[in-house]
Enzyme design. Structure first.
Site, PDB file in Angstrom:
ATOM      1  N   ASP A 165     -24.723  20.776  33.792  1.00  0.00           N
ATOM      2  CA  ASP A 165     -24.894  19.797  32.592  1.00  0.00           C
ATOM      3  C   ASP A 165     -24.212  18.010  33.502  1.00  0.00           C
ATOM      4  OD1 ASP A 165     -26.356  18.412  31.072  1.00  0.00           O
ATOM      5  OD2 ASP A 165     -25.885  18.926  29.869  1.00  0.00           O
ATOM      6  N   HIS A 201     -21.277  20.862  24.175  1.00  0.00           N
ATOM      7  CA  HIS A 201     -21.845  21.439  24.206  1.00  0.00           C
ATOM      8  C   HIS A 201     -20.952  22.431  22.683  1.00  0.00           C
ATOM      9  CE1 HIS A 201     -23.142  21.070  28.768  1.00  0.00           C
ATOM     10  NE2 HIS A 201     -24.379  20.593  26.817  1.00  0.00           N
ATOM     11  N   MET A 241     -17.911  24.401  32.158  1.00  0.00           N
ATOM     12  CA  MET A 241     -19.001  25.044  32.724  1.00  0.00           C
ATOM     13  C   MET A 241     -20.190  24.550  33.332  1.00  0.00           C
ATOM     14  SD  MET A 241     -18.464  27.485  34.608  1.00  0.00           S
ATOM     15  CE  MET A 241     -17.328  28.752  34.858  1.00  0.00           C
ATOM     16  N   SER A 252     -18.321  19.923  28.085  1.00  0.00           N
ATOM     17  CA  SER A 252     -18.767  21.090  27.341  1.00  0.00           C
ATOM     18  C   SER A 252     -17.336  22.148  26.867  1.00  0.00           C
ATOM     19  CB  SER A 252     -19.257  22.387  28.336  1.00  0.00           C
ATOM     20  OG  SER A 252     -19.936  23.095  27.831  1.00  0.00           O
ATOM     21  N   THR A 253     -17.670  22.912  27.789  1.00  0.00           N
ATOM     22  CA  THR A 253     -16.141  24.736  27.348  1.00  0.00           C
ATOM     23  C   THR A 253     -14.516  23.824  27.299  1.00  0.00           C
ATOM     24  OG1 THR A 253     -17.427  26.436  28.116  1.00  0.00           O
ATOM     25  CG2 THR A 253     -14.586  26.470  27.878  1.00  0.00           C
TER      26      THR A 253
END
Length: 342
Positions: free
Chosen positions: A284, A187, A281, A161-162
């Site tokens: 998931d 993401h 973050m 993600s991030t």
């Protein structure tokens, strides 16, 4: 609790004021200034010492990406790029931005309100705890062990993600064309995954593409789940590993979800799989990675020191889902070491 000090850099005063008004309604955020160009932004940074900066790429007097390249070595701070659908966001991430959001264009009042009062504030809060600085590339080429025919039957699943766009690129860049087939979830806002896959395809030895329903998982190729309203899952059709793209609801807060992909890999590939969870973050992917491990798969998690945000890998590690915790620069090396013994 001290509020997060935010500097908004936006050349459109109308949109800039809209951002300021929306963000100011969040009790955890304090907008310290609105700057219309990099020179005003530089002065505001020195004066207010913001915790996070939102940055439009298209700016007068100096391009936003050039500003980032000049800013980060001298005044590193978490930057969220706000951009229309453009490949340039990945140049911004490479220059040091921690994340990006798609600028709402041609949307209704409800969607615009959701952006300034929900999506952007969430990104700002995540960025406020992110580590700033460009991901260090591998500088020493490691000896890649030769892979057996059995290893080539393995499926590698990656979730991030991030901070993930640069982290995934750093890992894939170390893989040769002999690497087993790869399936990935990153993401990202809708519309950007195809551009990201094309960018990776140009810079990596392996082929990288945005996945389409029915794509076959083959060695030397990575399939990236398309952002939007569907999940990507691994399936076995008459002995052939493929991906299916199915519309659904959010799982673990996301669609596509790393958990959904990892769980399907556990069910289909079982012990012929490697799961890799990178910076991001939230949680998931943690449940799915644990499911993979219980099914006999080998699992790798990025360590805290090299994560932009040590969230997803931490949740997975704490849950007992991570077999090997590695610095980003060692993830590919560990992958090859595992494959050489399969």
């Amino acid at each position: 609790m001290r509020r997060i000090k935010v500097l908004v850099v936006e050349d459109s005063m109308v949109f800039g004021k809209l951002l300021v008004q929306g963000l100011s309604e969040d009790p955890l955020i304090e907008v310290v200034a609105l700057a219309k160009d990099p020179f005003e932004a530089r002065d505001a940074i020195l004066k207010y010492q913001p915790d996070v900066m939102t940055l439009d790429i298209e700016l007068p007097k100096m391009d936003g990406i050039e500003f980032l390249k000049m800013l980060m070595p001298q005044h590193p701070l978490p930057v969220i790029v706000i951009s229309t659908l453009s490949n340039r966001v990945f140049d911004a991430l490479n220059a040091g931005a921690v994340d990006f959001v798609a600028k709402p264009v041609g949307v209704g009042v409800a969607q615009l309100e959701a952006f300034v009062k929900n999506e952007l504030p969430i990104k700002i809060k995540i960025a406020s705890v992110a580590k700033v600085g460009r991901i260090k590339r591998n500088v020493i080429e490691f000896a890649k062990q030769s892979l057996t025919g059995k290893a080539k039957e393995v499926v590698i699943a990656i979730g991030a993600s991030t901070g993930g766009p640069e982290a995934i690129a750093a890992v894939l860049n170390e893989f040769g064309t002999e690497i087993p087939g790869i399936v990935m979830v990153q993401h990202m806002p809708p519309g950007f995954t195809d551009m990201y896959a094309q960018r990776l395809d140009k810079r990596c030895k392996i082929r990288v593409k945005e996945a389409k329903n029915g794509d076959i998982v083959i060695p030397g190729q990575a399939l990236l789940a398309p952002a939007g309203d569907a999940h990507m899952q691994l399936v076995n059709v008459n002995g052939v590993m493929q991906v299916v793209i199915k519309k659904g609801e959010r799982v673990s807060g996301h669609i596509p979800s790393v958990d959904v992909l990892f769980t399907s890999v556990a069910e289909v590939a079982k012990d012929k799989a490697i799961g890799i969870i990178l910076t991001g973050m939230g949680g998931d992917g943690a449940k799915g990675l644990l499911t993979m491990k219980k099914a006999g798969a080998r699992t790798i998690g990025q360590d805290e020191s090299t994560c932009v945000v040590y969230g997803m890998p931490k949740v997975a590690y704490d849950a007992g889902a991570v077999e090997f915790q590695e610095k980003l620069s060692d993830v590919a090396k560990r992958t090859y070491a595992i494959l050489s013994k399969m």
